[in-house]
Design an enzyme around this catalytic site. Structure first.
Site, PDB file in Angstrom:
ATOM      1  CG  HIS A   1      -2.136  -0.692   1.243  1.00  0.00           C
ATOM      2  ND1 HIS A   1      -2.560  -1.455   2.314  1.00  0.00           N
ATOM      3  CD2 HIS A   1      -3.103  -0.793   0.295  1.00  0.00           C
ATOM      4  CE1 HIS A   1      -3.740  -1.998   2.021  1.00  0.00           C
ATOM      5  NE2 HIS A   1      -4.088  -1.615   0.801  1.00  0.00           N
TER       6      HIS A   1
ATOM      7  CB  CYS B   1      -2.774   0.276   8.538  1.00  0.00           C
ATOM      8  SG  CYS B   1      -1.397   0.083   7.421  1.00  0.00           S
TER       9      CYS B   1
END
Ligand code: ARG
Length: 277
Positions: A176, A270
Site C-alpha cells: 500500500h 493503517c
C-alpha cells in the site's frame, strides 16, 4: 531540509475501529502468517494506546463498530478516502475484506452526512491515497501495483477535481502507498524510494525535492506508516531511526507500540482514516 509548515489549527478528525475481532486467518500480504498466534487482547490494548495518543494530541476520534468475521476491519485507512467532506468509497481487492466497504459507506452517509461516491474501480482508500492540501494547490498522491487499480486514480481526479499523481509500487512488502510514503504536513512527504518504480521515483524527486528519504530499514520498521498533524508525527515505536530523522527535520515524533497489529501487515497509519471535512 525546509522546516515543516505549521498549520494554524492542527486538530484533525480520524476514524478508527477497535480490533475486537482481529486475527490473522488468511494471508493477503507478505506480513501475514495464519500459523502465527495473535493476542487479540494485546492488540486491543496497543490500539487503545494509539487512540489515547491521538486524543492527547487534541485530535477527534470517531469509531467504527467492529463486525465479527472481518478481522482486518481495524485497518480503517482502507475503507475510503475523503477530502472536503466528500468520501470516495473503497472497493477492496480481496474478497475477504470486501464487506468492509459498506460499513464505511454507512458511517460517512449516516453518521457524518457526507457525500459518498461509490467507486467503480478497485481501490483501498487512504491506504493508497495521500493528500497534500498545499502542494501545487492540492495534490493527491496515488499508489498502484498491488491493491488499487490506476483506473480508480482517474475516477478520483474526476470526483475531487484535484490532480492525482499515479505512482507505481514495486515491492510486495510495501503493498500500500502508506507503507512507503507519508504526508508529513500540508506540502511535504517522507518516502522510501526503492518501493517505487524508477520512473515514479523520478516524479517524486521532481515534485518533492525537499522530501525526507527513508531507508529500507525505516520502511520495514513501518516508519512511514505514520500519522502526522503537521507538527506531531505518530509512528511505530520500533522505527527509532525514522523518529530521529523526523526530529532532525523539525517534527515531533511520538512513538506508539503496535506489535500485534503488525502481524496483519499494518501499523499506525493503517489503523487511522483521516476525515477531511
Ligand atoms: N491485512 C490488511 C490487508 O492486507 C492490512 C491492511 C493495512 N492497511 C494499510 N493501510 N496499509 O489488507
Amino acid at each position: 531540509m525546509t522546516s515543516p509548515s505549521v498549520t494554524a489549527d492542527p486538530a484533525r478528525s480520524y476514524l478508527m475501529c477497535p480490533p475486537e475481532h482481529f486475527t490473522v486467518e488468511y494471508a493477503i500480504n507478505p506480513w501475514m502468517d495464519p500459523g502465527q498466534p495473535v493476542d487479540t487482547e494485546l492488540a486491543l490494548k496497543q490500539w487503545d494506546g494509539l487512540r489515547e495518543t491521538l486524543v492527547g494530541l487534541g485530535h477527534q476520534i470517531h469509531l467504527l463498530s467492529p463486525r465479527p468475521g472481518l478481522p482486518d476491519m481495524v485497518y480503517t485507512a482502507n475503507g475510503a478516502f475523503s477530502v472536503d467532506g466528500t468520501a470516495f468509497g473503497a472497493r477492496f481487492t480481496h474478497p475477504q475484506r470486501a464487506p468492509e466497504a459498506a460499513a464505511h459507506r454507512d458511517f460517512y452517509q449516516q453518521q457524518l452526512g457526507w457525500r459518498y461516491v461509490r467507486p467503480t474501480e478497485t481501490n483501498e482508500g487512504d491506504g493508497d491515497f495521500a493528500y497534500l492540501p498545499a502542494a501545487y494547490g492540492g495534490t493527491i498522491l496515488a499508489g498502484y501495483g498491488f491493491r488499487t487499480d490506476p483506473d480508480a486514480h482517474r475516477q478520483l481526479q474526476e470526483t475531487l477535481s484535484r490532480p492525482v499523481v499515479s505512482l507505481r509500487l514495486v515491492d510486495p512488502l510495501f503493498y500500500h502507498l502508506d507503507t512507503a510514503l507519508a504526508a508529513l504536513d500540508d506540502e511535504n512527504i517522507a518516502y522510501h524510494p526503492a518501493a517505487f518504480s524508477p520512473a515514479s521515483q523520478r516524479v517524486l524527486r521532481q515534485l518533492f525535492p525537499h522530501a525526507l528519504l527513508a531507508s529500507r530499514a525505516d520502511a520495514l520498521a513501518f516508519g512511514l506508516n505514520l500519522v502526522s498533524d503537521g507538527q506531531h508525527v505518530v509512528l511505530n515505536s520500533e522505527a527509532t531511526t525514522m523518529a530521529d530523522k523526523l526530529a532532525a527535520a523539525g517534527y515531533q515524533p511520538v512513538l506508539v507500540e503496535l506489535t500485534e497489529l503488525h502481524k496483519g501487515g499494518g501499523s499506525v497509519k493503517c489503523c487511522v482514516a483521516e476525515l477531511r471535512g
